[in-house]
Design an enzyme around this catalytic site. Structure first.
Site, PDB file in Angstrom:
ATOM      1  N   LEU A 162      11.076 -16.680 -23.606  1.00  0.00           N
ATOM      2  CA  LEU A 162      11.046 -17.697 -24.650  1.00  0.00           C
ATOM      3  C   LEU A 162      12.379 -17.779 -25.384  1.00  0.00           C
ATOM      4  O   LEU A 162      12.984 -16.751 -25.708  1.00  0.00           O
ATOM      5  CB  LEU A 162       9.939 -17.345 -25.653  1.00  0.00           C
ATOM      6  CG  LEU A 162       9.787 -18.255 -26.868  1.00  0.00           C
ATOM      7  CD1 LEU A 162       9.292 -19.626 -26.447  1.00  0.00           C
ATOM      8  CD2 LEU A 162       8.840 -17.619 -27.873  1.00  0.00           C
ATOM      9  N   HIS A 163      12.845 -18.990 -25.631  1.00  0.00           N
ATOM     10  CA  HIS A 163      14.047 -19.194 -26.446  1.00  0.00           C
ATOM     11  C   HIS A 163      14.040 -20.598 -27.032  1.00  0.00           C
ATOM     12  O   HIS A 163      13.629 -21.538 -26.382  1.00  0.00           O
ATOM     13  CB  HIS A 163      15.332 -18.932 -25.650  1.00  0.00           C
ATOM     14  CG  HIS A 163      15.461 -19.730 -24.399  1.00  0.00           C
ATOM     15  ND1 HIS A 163      14.755 -19.448 -23.239  1.00  0.00           N
ATOM     16  CD2 HIS A 163      16.208 -20.817 -24.114  1.00  0.00           C
ATOM     17  CE1 HIS A 163      15.071 -20.313 -22.303  1.00  0.00           C
ATOM     18  NE2 HIS A 163      15.958 -21.174 -22.811  1.00  0.00           N
ATOM     19  N   GLN A 164      14.466 -20.671 -28.282  1.00  0.00           N
ATOM     20  CA  GLN A 164      14.557 -21.944 -28.998  1.00  0.00           C
ATOM     21  C   GLN A 164      16.008 -22.393 -29.013  1.00  0.00           C
ATOM     22  O   GLN A 164      16.900 -21.616 -29.325  1.00  0.00           O
ATOM     23  CB  GLN A 164      14.063 -21.762 -30.433  1.00  0.00           C
ATOM     24  CG  GLN A 164      14.488 -22.864 -31.368  1.00  0.00           C
ATOM     25  CD  GLN A 164      13.331 -23.679 -31.861  1.00  0.00           C
ATOM     26  OE1 GLN A 164      12.338 -23.854 -31.174  1.00  0.00           O
ATOM     27  NE2 GLN A 164      13.442 -24.170 -33.065  1.00  0.00           N
TER      28      GLN A 164
END
Length: 184
Positions: free
Chosen positions: A143-145
């Site tokens: 996960l990464h924003q």
């Protein structure tokens, strides 16, 4: 050779060099060669977002560390200052994040926006998470924003015609500015 006072970068008059002058401006973005040479599919043995926190911040472009998440520059940015907010834990999608991870990802995103506004005078942002390869995630297992700063004048023909994005600053310079401005 002259030096511009505000950036102290050597500027050479090209009038006496070989070649035929034309109306084109040259934008040198040497750090992009790693991306170009890797081809469409970057081969990875280890998750880059699990590996990054194990190394010195400057080496892996980390600008800030929290308790459950950290912030680093995108190695292949859409724009100068393109940040990624990642949980330390190896999870693939937002719904797998704990309430603490969600809260810290949100807080780091807000701080990242404030810092980018301060250091780069951007006019807006694109924020987002691509969940899974089918949704466009380059690293779909972690996960990464994305926090992508935008300017009124940042659009040009390069991405459309040449599939190239011109970036005016080197990653190390951007990392230094953002890390220095990040609140302690």
């Amino acid at each position: 050779m002259t030096f511009t006072p505000e950036h102290e970068v050597a500027v050479e008059d090209g009038g006496h060099l070989a070649g035929v002058p034309d109306e084109f401006q040259r934008l040198w973005t040497p750090h992009r060669m790693a991306y170009i040479q890797a081809g469409p599919e970057v081969l990875r043995e280890d998750c880059p977002f699990c590996e990054a926190p194990k190394h010195p911040d400057a080496e892996r472009l980390i600008v800030a560390r929290g308790e459950t998440a950290y912030v680093l520059l995108n190695l292949f940015p859409y724009n100068s200052g393109h940040l990624l907010v990642c949980p330390y834990r190896h999870i693939a999608t937002y719904d797998q994040a704990t309430p603490e991870e969600v809260a810290e990802i949100g807080a780091l995103t807000q701080t990242g926006m404030r810092v980018l506004r301060e250091v780069s005078n951007c006019d807006g942002f694109n924020l987002g998470m691509n969940q899974g390869a089918v949704a466009g995630a380059g690293v779909d297992a972690h996960l990464h924003q994305h926090i992508v700063p935008r300017w009124k004048s940042d659009a040009n023909f390069f991405p459309i015609i040449a599939k190239t994005k011109a970036l005016p600053q080197l990653l190390g310079e951007v990392r230094e500015a953002v890390a220095h401005a990040w609140p302690r």
